[in-house]
Design a protein around this motif. Structure first.
Motif, PDB file in Angstrom:
ATOM      1  N   VAL A  25      64.161  49.319  71.302  1.00 43.03           N
ATOM      2  CA  VAL A  25      63.033  50.016  71.933  1.00 43.03           C
ATOM      3  C   VAL A  25      61.743  49.746  71.165  1.00 43.03           C
ATOM      4  N   PHE A  26      61.780  49.853  69.840  1.00 42.59           N
ATOM      5  CA  PHE A  26      60.578  49.599  69.049  1.00 42.59           C
ATOM      6  C   PHE A  26      60.159  48.134  69.124  1.00 42.59           C
ATOM      7  N   GLY A  27      61.128  47.227  69.188  1.00 42.27           N
ATOM      8  CA  GLY A  27      60.809  45.807  69.321  1.00 42.27           C
ATOM      9  C   GLY A  27      60.122  45.497  70.643  1.00 42.27           C
ATOM     10  N   VAL A  28      60.630  46.086  71.724  1.00 39.76           N
ATOM     11  CA  VAL A  28      60.011  45.883  73.034  1.00 39.76           C
ATOM     12  C   VAL A  28      58.619  46.498  73.060  1.00 39.76           C
ATOM     13  N   TYR A  29      58.461  47.668  72.458  1.00 41.58           N
ATOM     14  CA  TYR A  29      57.136  48.285  72.406  1.00 41.58           C
ATOM     15  C   TYR A  29      56.160  47.409  71.622  1.00 41.58           C
ATOM     16  N   ALA A  30      56.595  46.864  70.495  1.00 45.25           N
ATOM     17  CA  ALA A  30      55.720  46.005  69.694  1.00 45.25           C
ATOM     18  C   ALA A  30      55.322  44.755  70.474  1.00 45.25           C
ATOM     19  N   LEU A  31      56.268  44.178  71.210  1.00 45.72           N
ATOM     20  CA  LEU A  31      55.964  43.013  72.044  1.00 45.72           C
ATOM     21  C   LEU A  31      54.953  43.374  73.122  1.00 45.72           C
ATOM     22  N   PHE A  32      55.171  44.497  73.804  1.00 46.79           N
ATOM     23  CA  PHE A  32      54.249  44.928  74.854  1.00 46.79           C
ATOM     24  C   PHE A  32      52.866  45.202  74.273  1.00 46.79           C
ATOM     25  N   HIS A  33      52.804  45.883  73.146  1.00 50.18           N
ATOM     26  CA  HIS A  33      51.505  46.207  72.533  1.00 50.18           C
ATOM     27  C   HIS A  33      50.754  44.931  72.155  1.00 50.18           C
ATOM     28  N   THR A  34      51.458  43.970  71.587  1.00 50.20           N
ATOM     29  CA  THR A  34      50.819  42.708  71.213  1.00 50.20           C
ATOM     30  C   THR A  34      50.326  41.969  72.448  1.00 50.20           C
ATOM     31  N   MET A  35      51.136  41.937  73.490  1.00 48.59           N
ATOM     32  CA  MET A  35      50.714  41.271  74.722  1.00 48.59           C
ATOM     33  C   MET A  35      49.549  42.014  75.373  1.00 48.59           C
ATOM     34  N   ASN A  36      49.517  43.307  75.225  1.00 47.72           N
ATOM     35  CA  ASN A  36      48.482  44.121  75.853  1.00 47.72           C
ATOM     36  C   ASN A  36      47.136  43.991  75.147  1.00 47.72           C
ATOM     37  N   THR A  37      47.144  43.618  73.880  1.00 48.24           N
ATOM     38  CA  THR A  37      45.909  43.583  73.103  1.00 48.24           C
ATOM     39  C   THR A  37      45.471  42.176  72.694  1.00 48.24           C
ATOM     40  N   ASN A  38      46.259  41.154  72.988  1.00 52.06           N
ATOM     41  CA  ASN A  38      45.957  39.824  72.472  1.00 52.06           C
ATOM     42  C   ASN A  38      46.148  38.773  73.565  1.00 52.06           C
ATOM     43  N   GLN A  39      45.043  38.302  74.128  1.00 52.51           N
ATOM     44  CA  GLN A  39      45.124  37.312  75.201  1.00 52.51           C
ATOM     45  C   GLN A  39      45.679  35.972  74.695  1.00 52.51           C
ATOM     46  N   ASP A  40      45.390  35.610  73.461  1.00 53.03           N
ATOM     47  CA  ASP A  40      45.946  34.371  72.908  1.00 53.03           C
ATOM     48  C   ASP A  40      47.467  34.441  72.837  1.00 53.03           C
ATOM     49  N   PHE A  41      47.988  35.608  72.503  1.00 53.07           N
ATOM     50  CA  PHE A  41      49.441  35.770  72.468  1.00 53.07           C
ATOM     51  C   PHE A  41      50.020  35.644  73.876  1.00 53.07           C
ATOM     52  N   ARG A  42      49.310  36.192  74.871  1.00 56.45           N
ATOM     53  CA  ARG A  42      49.769  36.040  76.264  1.00 56.45           C
ATOM     54  C   ARG A  42      49.771  34.566  76.668  1.00 56.45           C
ATOM     55  N   SER A  43      48.800  33.801  76.177  1.00 56.20           N
ATOM     56  CA  SER A  43      48.765  32.365  76.458  1.00 56.20           C
ATOM     57  C   SER A  43      49.986  31.669  75.860  1.00 56.20           C
ATOM     58  N   THR A  44      50.343  32.063  74.652  1.00 52.92           N
ATOM     59  CA  THR A  44      51.543  31.514  74.013  1.00 52.92           C
ATOM     60  C   THR A  44      52.787  31.888  74.809  1.00 52.92           C
ATOM     61  N   MET A  45      52.843  33.139  75.265  1.00 54.62           N
ATOM     62  CA  MET A  45      53.992  33.579  76.067  1.00 54.62           C
ATOM     63  C   MET A  45      54.055  32.808  77.380  1.00 54.62           C
ATOM     64  N   LYS A  46      52.901  32.481  77.945  1.00 56.26           N
ATOM     65  CA  LYS A  46      52.851  31.708  79.197  1.00 56.26           C
ATOM     66  C   LYS A  46      53.528  30.357  79.008  1.00 56.26           C
ATOM     67  N   ARG A  47      53.280  29.728  77.871  1.00 58.48           N
ATOM     68  CA  ARG A  47      53.874  28.419  77.603  1.00 58.48           C
ATOM     69  C   ARG A  47      55.350  28.513  77.227  1.00 58.48           C
ATOM     70  N   ARG A  48      55.690  29.479  76.396  1.00 56.95           N
ATOM     71  CA  ARG A  48      57.051  29.525  75.838  1.00 56.95           C
ATOM     72  C   ARG A  48      58.030  30.369  76.655  1.00 56.95           C
ATOM     73  N   PHE A  49      57.576  31.520  77.134  1.00 56.46           N
ATOM     74  CA  PHE A  49      58.461  32.446  77.844  1.00 56.46           C
ATOM     75  C   PHE A  49      57.755  32.994  79.088  1.00 56.46           C
ATOM     76  N   PRO A  50      57.542  32.163  80.103  1.00 53.63           N
ATOM     77  CA  PRO A  50      56.786  32.623  81.276  1.00 53.63           C
ATOM     78  C   PRO A  50      57.437  33.804  81.996  1.00 53.63           C
ATOM     79  N   SER A  51      58.749  33.908  81.946  1.00 54.78           N
ATOM     80  CA  SER A  51      59.400  35.032  82.637  1.00 54.78           C
ATOM     81  C   SER A  51      59.074  36.358  81.948  1.00 54.78           C
ATOM     82  N   ILE A  52      58.934  36.365  80.635  1.00 55.73           N
ATOM     83  CA  ILE A  52      58.577  37.595  79.927  1.00 55.73           C
ATOM     84  C   ILE A  52      57.141  37.985  80.253  1.00 55.73           C
TER      85      ILE A  52
END
Length: 86
Positions: A25-52
């Motif tokens: 639960v804490f890991g998923v929250y940390a992932l969501f928080h990082t994605m919610n506050t960091n557009q560069d991280f979302r760009s990385t997720m787009k390339r590596r894990f588009p389904s997430i």
């Protein structure tokens, strides 16, 4: 194994399961928080894990937060990074 020794084993197993669930639960929250506050991280997720990233966008839309996907797509199309070229 006697019935008496099963009690402590079951308690220990239950503690391990609870700790594992809390870490998840804490890991998923940390992932969501990082994605919610960091557009560069979302760009990385787009390339590596588009389904997430898609799950992130859908969860925001279900919560009534619209425009994140569109803003990202607009920013990425007008300001491509070197990493997007690969």
């Amino acid at each position: 194994m006697s019935p008496k020794s099963l009690g402590p084993l079951a308690k220990k197993l239950m503690k391990v399961v609870i700790v594992a669930e809390l870490l998840g639960v804490f890991g998923v929250y940390a992932l969501f928080h990082t994605m919610n506050t960091n557009q560069d991280f979302r760009s990385t997720m787009k390339r590596r894990f588009p389904s997430i990233l898609e799950v992130y966008y859908k969860s925001n839309e279900l919560a009534g937060v619209y425009g994140v996907r569109e803003r990202d797509q607009l920013d990425w199309s007008t300001h491509p990074t070197d990493a997007d070229d690969h």
